[in-house]
Write a protein that holds these residues in place. Structure first.
Motif, mmCIF file in Angstrom:
data_model
loop_
_atom_site.group_PDB
_atom_site.id
_atom_site.type_symbol
_atom_site.label_atom_id
_atom_site.label_comp_id
_atom_site.label_asym_id
_atom_site.label_seq_id
_atom_site.Cartn_x
_atom_site.Cartn_y
_atom_site.Cartn_z
ATOM 1 N N VAL A 52 38.334 36.858 48.034
ATOM 2 C CA VAL A 52 39.236 35.756 47.697
ATOM 3 C C VAL A 52 39.769 35.108 48.968
ATOM 4 O O VAL A 52 39.773 33.886 49.117
ATOM 5 C CB VAL A 52 40.393 36.268 46.803
ATOM 6 C CG1 VAL A 52 41.427 35.186 46.612
ATOM 7 C CG2 VAL A 52 39.856 36.738 45.470
ATOM 8 N N ALA A 78 37.071 33.065 50.534
ATOM 9 C CA ALA A 78 36.797 31.819 49.812
ATOM 10 C C ALA A 78 37.837 30.757 50.148
ATOM 11 O O ALA A 78 37.504 29.595 50.375
ATOM 12 C CB ALA A 78 36.770 32.090 48.308
ATOM 13 N N VAL A 79 39.101 31.182 50.204
ATOM 14 C CA VAL A 79 40.166 30.226 50.528
ATOM 15 C C VAL A 79 39.996 29.701 51.955
ATOM 16 O O VAL A 79 40.044 28.489 52.210
ATOM 17 C CB VAL A 79 41.548 30.892 50.340
ATOM 18 C CG1 VAL A 79 42.643 30.003 50.893
ATOM 19 C CG2 VAL A 79 41.796 31.175 48.874
ATOM 20 N N MET A 121 50.350 50.834 42.999
ATOM 21 C CA MET A 121 51.203 49.637 43.064
ATOM 22 C C MET A 121 50.996 48.812 41.802
ATOM 23 O O MET A 121 50.077 48.021 41.694
ATOM 24 C CB MET A 121 50.879 48.823 44.299
ATOM 25 C CG MET A 121 49.394 48.649 44.602
ATOM 26 S SD MET A 121 49.184 47.466 45.926
ATOM 27 C CE MET A 121 48.849 45.972 45.046
ATOM 28 N N MET A 144 49.628 33.403 45.881
ATOM 29 C CA MET A 144 48.973 34.069 44.753
ATOM 30 C C MET A 144 48.709 35.540 45.021
ATOM 31 O O MET A 144 47.869 36.158 44.383
ATOM 32 C CB MET A 144 47.681 33.335 44.364
ATOM 33 C CG MET A 144 46.686 33.095 45.461
ATOM 34 S SD MET A 144 45.309 32.109 44.787
ATOM 35 C CE MET A 144 44.006 32.566 45.895
ATOM 36 N N ARG A 145 49.494 36.130 45.940
ATOM 37 C CA ARG A 145 49.238 37.527 46.314
ATOM 38 C C ARG A 145 49.404 38.475 45.135
ATOM 39 O O ARG A 145 48.760 39.509 45.059
ATOM 40 C CB ARG A 145 50.138 37.955 47.474
ATOM 41 C CG ARG A 145 51.625 38.076 47.115
ATOM 42 C CD ARG A 145 52.464 38.316 48.364
ATOM 43 N NE ARG A 145 53.864 38.570 48.044
ATOM 44 C CZ ARG A 145 54.718 37.630 47.696
ATOM 45 N NH1 ARG A 145 54.324 36.372 47.601
ATOM 46 N NH2 ARG A 145 55.975 37.935 47.431
ATOM 47 N N ASN A 146 50.289 38.127 44.181
ATOM 48 C CA ASN A 146 50.502 39.018 43.048
ATOM 49 C C ASN A 146 49.454 38.833 41.951
ATOM 50 O O ASN A 146 49.457 39.557 40.970
ATOM 51 C CB ASN A 146 51.894 38.817 42.475
ATOM 52 C CG ASN A 146 52.952 39.297 43.461
ATOM 53 O OD1 ASN A 146 52.668 40.167 44.291
ATOM 54 N ND2 ASN A 146 54.140 38.711 43.406
ATOM 55 N N LEU A 147 48.606 37.829 42.115
ATOM 56 C CA LEU A 147 47.567 37.587 41.110
ATOM 57 C C LEU A 147 46.206 38.099 41.564
ATOM 58 O O LEU A 147 45.315 38.320 40.756
ATOM 59 C CB LEU A 147 47.446 36.081 40.840
ATOM 60 C CG LEU A 147 48.660 35.397 40.226
ATOM 61 C CD1 LEU A 147 48.464 33.899 40.187
ATOM 62 C CD2 LEU A 147 48.896 35.936 38.821
ATOM 63 N N ILE A 148 46.057 38.254 42.881
ATOM 64 C CA ILE A 148 44.734 38.609 43.412
ATOM 65 C C ILE A 148 44.398 40.056 43.080
ATOM 66 O O ILE A 148 45.143 40.963 43.437
ATOM 67 C CB ILE A 148 44.699 38.413 44.943
ATOM 68 C CG1 ILE A 148 44.992 36.956 45.290
ATOM 69 C CG2 ILE A 148 43.351 38.821 45.507
ATOM 70 C CD1 ILE A 148 45.147 36.705 46.767
ATOM 71 N N PRO A 149 43.287 40.295 42.393
ATOM 72 C CA PRO A 149 42.866 41.677 42.139
ATOM 73 C C PRO A 149 42.519 42.321 43.471
ATOM 74 O O PRO A 149 41.749 41.763 44.250
ATOM 75 C CB PRO A 149 41.611 41.527 41.276
ATOM 76 C CG PRO A 149 41.527 40.091 40.903
ATOM 77 C CD PRO A 149 42.316 39.319 41.878
ATOM 78 N N SER A 150 43.081 43.514 43.737
ATOM 79 C CA SER A 150 42.916 44.079 45.077
ATOM 80 C C SER A 150 41.468 44.419 45.388
ATOM 81 O O SER A 150 41.075 44.467 46.542
ATOM 82 C CB SER A 150 43.805 45.322 45.229
ATOM 83 O OG SER A 150 43.411 46.283 44.281
ATOM 84 N N ARG A 151 40.659 44.622 44.330
ATOM 85 C CA ARG A 151 39.266 44.998 44.584
ATOM 86 C C ARG A 151 38.465 43.861 45.203
ATOM 87 O O ARG A 151 37.486 44.089 45.895
ATOM 88 C CB ARG A 151 38.597 45.459 43.291
ATOM 89 C CG ARG A 151 38.821 46.941 43.033
ATOM 90 C CD ARG A 151 37.949 47.411 41.914
ATOM 91 N NE ARG A 151 38.374 46.845 40.632
ATOM 92 C CZ ARG A 151 37.613 46.834 39.548
ATOM 93 N NH1 ARG A 151 36.402 47.324 39.594
ATOM 94 N NH2 ARG A 151 38.060 46.329 38.433
ATOM 95 N N ILE A 152 38.833 42.630 44.913
ATOM 96 C CA ILE A 152 38.059 41.516 45.490
ATOM 97 C C ILE A 152 38.922 40.671 46.432
ATOM 98 O O ILE A 152 38.653 39.510 46.675
ATOM 99 C CB ILE A 152 37.445 40.619 44.394
ATOM 100 C CG1 ILE A 152 38.539 40.025 43.514
ATOM 101 C CG2 ILE A 152 36.405 41.341 43.587
ATOM 102 C CD1 ILE A 152 38.061 38.832 42.690
ATOM 103 N N ILE A 203 56.531 45.512 41.910
ATOM 104 C CA ILE A 203 56.586 44.382 42.840
ATOM 105 C C ILE A 203 57.536 43.308 42.315
ATOM 106 O O ILE A 203 58.383 42.802 43.021
ATOM 107 C CB ILE A 203 55.181 43.799 43.063
ATOM 108 C CG1 ILE A 203 54.345 44.806 43.861
ATOM 109 C CG2 ILE A 203 55.258 42.500 43.824
ATOM 110 C CD1 ILE A 203 52.908 44.423 44.004
#
Lengths: 257, 225
Positions: B93, B96-97, B1, B81-89, B6
């Motif tokens: 994230v 934390a939110v 992906m 911010m779903r398109n900014l979040i690195p999928s590995r972490i 996207i």
């Protein structure tokens, strides 16, 4: 790009700073309001040991008018400042933290409930207590009549006693059992008040030093008994100084703050 | 992906005639979790707090509002911010939110509703671990637009709220003879209403919850596979 280590670390760093900053802002902004809420809660509890508190009562005004507080040490001497010179305020003392120290090192707050007409006359002495229930800590505010023998009222609270069993110590009906009981016998010896094992529901069969027990919560009741006995003993030296002062008819205003 | 695909998809959707604010598809986001896909009774998530805070209506109500607020805002933020979040972490994230929002709620409660905050004690903090919230973030907000995610959060939040309020209603009524602290039975002249101590303990919550699950599944015909 989104999967590179640099991006991941950068993203995490920015997120941490933003969220951390936000929380720090909230904590600082709400600090005064929280302190006020906590103070109001303590004052309400202390006052409720001597009077009925209605919803929305002007707690702070009543407190300013009626309560004079002081702190005594294990020997019964009034302490006004800490060793580092910091002024002592009775309501700011954390009884739970004091409870963790050895009894000789503890500080003991006393709240004097003054007469409405004569602000020099004490209507009741309220002393905070702390102890162990069955599962966790329990604490109390006990109000004594000016004779320092008769109990005027008690307010118990607890961290984690069993609801419906030990937690019943917060019920008005259970607390009312202590009203009018005595902590000294006719010889002037400290006997404290004991909550018996078992519950009869008949208050008339108990003398001045015993109250009806809590069915199914004997261990919580034992914790209450131990707490009462210990703390009455801790405050005894201070009680003695008041009694001596009263006997010699010295105006005790000198030691009130 | 990859990011490109996207982004392409997003622009395509925008070109279509805009969907009504509460289209049939979107109404389902709210309606489904209320009954057919209820987070507590069907997905069996968030049970811990449903048992612990429901002895009285007042703390339960505050708890419901707190969870609703956290679930809606965390859905919104994560979705935005779903398109900014690195999928590995992504899980960290999300956590934390959610944790930040929960701490905010806790701080506000302590400042403005001190007595309720003491009653809820540790359970406000435990909203962080409420599986409903993390579940919605991972299953929905990570893959949907902010507005849809808010609707989804509202649905799940209300689905949680009505169940714990229903449990609290029966527990307070039968256990303390009151509703929102108002002594119902004393008011109608039944002074010596025999309150049931079992209802005050978590056991009572299990029983009430079990009965609700039973009644609901009898109605919807849901069977676990």
């Amino acid at each position: 790009m989104r999967q590179s280590n640099a991006y991941v670390i950068g993203f995490a760093a920015i997120l941490t700073v933003v969220l951390g900053g936000l929380l720090a802002l909230a904590a600082t902004g709400l600090r005064d309001k929280q302190a006020a809420a906590e103070r109001l809660d303590t004052r309400t509890k202390i006052l409720s040991a001597v009077m009925e508190i209605e919803e929305g009562a002007p707690i702070d005004a009543i407190w300013e008018e009626r309560i004079r507080s002081l702190v005594v040490d294990f020997e019964g001497n009034v302490v006004t400042a800490l060793e580092n010179g910091e002024q002592l305020v009775a309501e700011k003392l954390d009884i739970g933290k004091e409870f963790d120290k050895a009894p000789e090192d503890r500080l003991f707050p006393v709240y004097k409930f003054m007469n409405e007409e004569n602000p020099e006359k004490v209507d009741a002495y309220i002393i905070p207590m702390y102890g162990n229930g069955l599962w966790d800590n329990i604490w109390a505010f006990v109000a004594l009549e000016p004779d320092l023998v008769t109990v005027r009222g008690v307010r118990f609270d607890h961290q984690a006693e069993t609801p419906g069993l030990g937690a019943r110590i917060t019920d008005a009906e259970v607390q009312a059992r202590f009203e009018g009981k005595k902590i000294y016998n006719d010889l002037g010896e400290l006997v404290s008040i004991e909550m018996v094992k078992g519950e009869t529901g008949d208050p008339s069969i108990y003398d001045d030093y015993h109250v009806d027990g809590l069915s199914g919560a004997t261990l919580t009741a034992k914790g209450v008994n131990a707490m009462l006995e210990k703390y009455f003993a801790y405050y005894e030296p201070y009680f003695k100084t008041i009694k001596t002062a009263d006997d010699s008819e010295v105006e005790e205003a000198a030691e009130s703050i | 992906m990859s990011t490109e695909t996207i982004e392409k998809k997003d622009t395509q959707v925008e070109k279509k005639p805009s969907e009504p604010l509460l289209s049939k598809r979107r109404r389902k986001f709210i309606a489904d979790p209320l009954s057919d896909d209820n987070p507590i009774t069907v997905q069996v998530l968030g049970i811990c707090s449903a048992l612990a805070v429901t002895t009285q209506m007042k703390p339960t109500f505050v708890m419901a509002v707190a969870v609703l607020a956290v679930i809606v805002f965390s859905n919104l933020i994560i979705s935005a911010m779903r398109n900014l979040i690195p999928s590995r972490i992504r899980i960290i994230v999300q956590l934390a939110v959610v944790a930040s929002l929960v701490i905010l709620v806790d701080q506000v409660l302590r400042a403005y509703l001190y007595d309720v905050s003491k009653m809820l004690s540790v359970f406000v903090g435990l909203i962080i671990t409420n599986c409903i919230i993390m579940g919605r973030l991972e299953a929905f907000a990570m893959g949907n637009k902010p507005y849809d995610s808010v609707l989804d959060g509202l649905g799940s939040g209300f689905g949680y709220a009505w169940i714990i309020l229903a449990v609290a209603f029966f527990r307070e009524l039968l256990g303390s003879g009151a509703v929102f602290g108002y002594e119902v039975f004393a008011a109608i002249g039944w002074e010596d209403f025999p309150t049931n101590g079992l209802m005050v303990t978590p056991v009572g919550a299990f029983m009430v919850l079990g009965l609700i699950v039973w009644a609901q599944r009898a109605k919807t015909g849901y069977v676990e596979k």
